[in-house]
Design a protein around this motif. Structure first.
Motif, PDB file in Angstrom:
ATOM      1  N   LYS A 124      44.979  46.664  25.606  1.00  0.00           N
ATOM      2  CA  LYS A 124      46.075  47.636  25.575  1.00  0.00           C
ATOM      3  C   LYS A 124      46.658  47.854  26.960  1.00  0.00           C
ATOM      4  O   LYS A 124      47.851  48.101  27.111  1.00  0.00           O
ATOM      5  CB  LYS A 124      45.578  48.973  25.015  1.00  0.00           C
ATOM      6  CG  LYS A 124      45.311  48.944  23.531  1.00  0.00           C
ATOM      7  CD  LYS A 124      44.749  50.272  23.072  1.00  0.00           C
ATOM      8  CE  LYS A 124      44.283  50.202  21.632  1.00  0.00           C
ATOM      9  NZ  LYS A 124      43.576  51.435  21.238  1.00  0.00           N
ATOM     10  N   ASN A 125      45.823  47.774  27.985  1.00  0.00           N
ATOM     11  CA  ASN A 125      46.263  47.903  29.374  1.00  0.00           C
ATOM     12  C   ASN A 125      46.527  46.490  29.906  1.00  0.00           C
ATOM     13  O   ASN A 125      46.029  46.092  30.951  1.00  0.00           O
ATOM     14  CB  ASN A 125      45.187  48.611  30.193  1.00  0.00           C
ATOM     15  CG  ASN A 125      45.698  49.074  31.528  1.00  0.00           C
ATOM     16  OD1 ASN A 125      46.866  48.929  31.850  1.00  0.00           O
ATOM     17  ND2 ASN A 125      44.804  49.613  32.326  1.00  0.00           N
ATOM     18  N   TYR A 126      47.359  45.757  29.182  1.00  0.00           N
ATOM     19  CA  TYR A 126      47.558  44.322  29.339  1.00  0.00           C
ATOM     20  C   TYR A 126      47.743  43.878  30.787  1.00  0.00           C
ATOM     21  O   TYR A 126      47.065  42.988  31.262  1.00  0.00           O
ATOM     22  CB  TYR A 126      48.761  43.874  28.494  1.00  0.00           C
ATOM     23  CG  TYR A 126      48.972  42.395  28.468  1.00  0.00           C
ATOM     24  CD1 TYR A 126      48.220  41.599  27.617  1.00  0.00           C
ATOM     25  CD2 TYR A 126      49.898  41.781  29.292  1.00  0.00           C
ATOM     26  CE1 TYR A 126      48.397  40.232  27.587  1.00  0.00           C
ATOM     27  CE2 TYR A 126      50.077  40.415  29.270  1.00  0.00           C
ATOM     28  CZ  TYR A 126      49.324  39.638  28.404  1.00  0.00           C
ATOM     29  OH  TYR A 126      49.492  38.287  28.381  1.00  0.00           O
TER      30      TYR A 126
ATOM     31  N   ARG B 239      40.964  45.598  38.671  1.00  0.00           N
ATOM     32  CA  ARG B 239      40.577  47.016  38.554  1.00  0.00           C
ATOM     33  C   ARG B 239      39.091  47.204  38.832  1.00  0.00           C
ATOM     34  O   ARG B 239      38.680  48.223  39.389  1.00  0.00           O
ATOM     35  CB  ARG B 239      40.937  47.549  37.167  1.00  0.00           C
ATOM     36  CG  ARG B 239      42.414  47.706  36.965  1.00  0.00           C
ATOM     37  CD  ARG B 239      42.781  48.555  35.761  1.00  0.00           C
ATOM     38  NE  ARG B 239      42.037  48.281  34.549  1.00  0.00           N
ATOM     39  CZ  ARG B 239      42.408  47.407  33.610  1.00  0.00           C
ATOM     40  NH1 ARG B 239      43.509  46.710  33.751  1.00  0.00           N
ATOM     41  NH2 ARG B 239      41.663  47.245  32.535  1.00  0.00           N
TER      42      ARG B 239
ATOM     43  N   ALA C 181      43.695  41.341  35.279  1.00  0.00           N
ATOM     44  CA  ALA C 181      43.940  42.772  35.513  1.00  0.00           C
ATOM     45  C   ALA C 181      42.635  43.556  35.535  1.00  0.00           C
ATOM     46  O   ALA C 181      42.423  44.392  36.427  1.00  0.00           O
ATOM     47  CB  ALA C 181      44.873  43.323  34.440  1.00  0.00           C
TER      48      ALA C 181
ATOM     49  N   HIS D  12      42.411  53.859  45.015  1.00  0.00           N
ATOM     50  CA  HIS D  12      42.836  53.306  43.731  1.00  0.00           C
ATOM     51  C   HIS D  12      42.715  54.296  42.578  1.00  0.00           C
ATOM     52  O   HIS D  12      43.039  53.965  41.445  1.00  0.00           O
ATOM     53  CB  HIS D  12      42.040  52.035  43.422  1.00  0.00           C
ATOM     54  CG  HIS D  12      42.145  51.010  44.505  1.00  0.00           C
ATOM     55  ND1 HIS D  12      43.300  50.304  44.755  1.00  0.00           N
ATOM     56  CD2 HIS D  12      41.251  50.602  45.422  1.00  0.00           C
ATOM     57  CE1 HIS D  12      43.104  49.492  45.768  1.00  0.00           C
ATOM     58  NE2 HIS D  12      41.872  49.654  46.198  1.00  0.00           N
TER      59      HIS D  12
ATOM     60  N   SER E  53      46.611  48.371  38.503  1.00  0.00           N
ATOM     61  CA  SER E  53      46.284  49.524  39.335  1.00  0.00           C
ATOM     62  C   SER E  53      45.216  50.357  38.633  1.00  0.00           C
ATOM     63  O   SER E  53      45.046  50.285  37.427  1.00  0.00           O
ATOM     64  CB  SER E  53      47.533  50.363  39.596  1.00  0.00           C
ATOM     65  OG  SER E  53      48.043  50.844  38.380  1.00  0.00           O
ATOM     66  N   GLY E  54      44.500  51.115  39.417  1.00  0.00           N
ATOM     67  CA  GLY E  54      43.438  51.940  38.858  1.00  0.00           C
ATOM     68  C   GLY E  54      42.077  51.291  39.041  1.00  0.00           C
ATOM     69  O   GLY E  54      41.911  50.359  39.823  1.00  0.00           O
TER      70      GLY E  54
ATOM     71  N   GLY F 119      47.841  46.050  33.558  1.00  0.00           N
ATOM     72  CA  GLY F 119      47.583  47.181  34.444  1.00  0.00           C
ATOM     73  C   GLY F 119      46.669  46.787  35.583  1.00  0.00           C
ATOM     74  O   GLY F 119      45.450  46.777  35.431  1.00  0.00           O
TER      75      GLY F 119
END
Length: 118
Positions: free
Chosen positions: A9-11, A67, A63, A107, A15-16, A13
């Motif tokens: 879902k956070n395909y 992260r 991703a 982050h 960052s974080g 992403g």
């Protein structure tokens, strides 16, 4: 399975931060799905489903890796250490397996302390 779906879902992403559990559960599910698709591909005499799956999860895999490195207090650029012959991949595995920083870093907040979705 929720860990796997959350990463998808956070395909894209980058960052974080991502917890160890999130990263390694995603890797485990990718491994299992890859084996199943490879066996199916062998049975139907083509590996096209396997390669399509690898292509589909390439960006989410990168991703979540970035992260995960962010959680350990490192930049996502540390991924490229894997290309150092002999030891680079081992160093990257150690980084990915190490515990994240408990405090808030550049982050974001510690994902262990952040509220989890249901």
């Amino acid at each position: 399975m929720n860990w796997y779906l959350d990463v998808l879902k956070n395909y894209a992403g980058f960052s974080g931060r991502a917890r160890r559990k999130e990263y390694w559960m995603f890797v485990l599910f990718n491994f299992i799905i890859g084996i199943v698709l490879s066996v199916i591909g062998t049975a139907i005499d083509t590996q096209i489903p396997y390669y399509l799956y690898l292509l589909a999860v390439l960006v989410p895999s990168l991703a979540v890796l970035v992260r995960r490195l962010h959680d350990t207090g490192r930049s996502g650029w540390w991924f490229f250490i894997a290309f150092v012959p002999l030891v680079g991949f081992i160093i990257l595995i150690v980084f990915l397996a190490s515990e994240g920083k408990p405090e808030t870093n550049q982050h974001g907040v510690n994902p262990k302390l952040a509220p989890q979705g249901i």
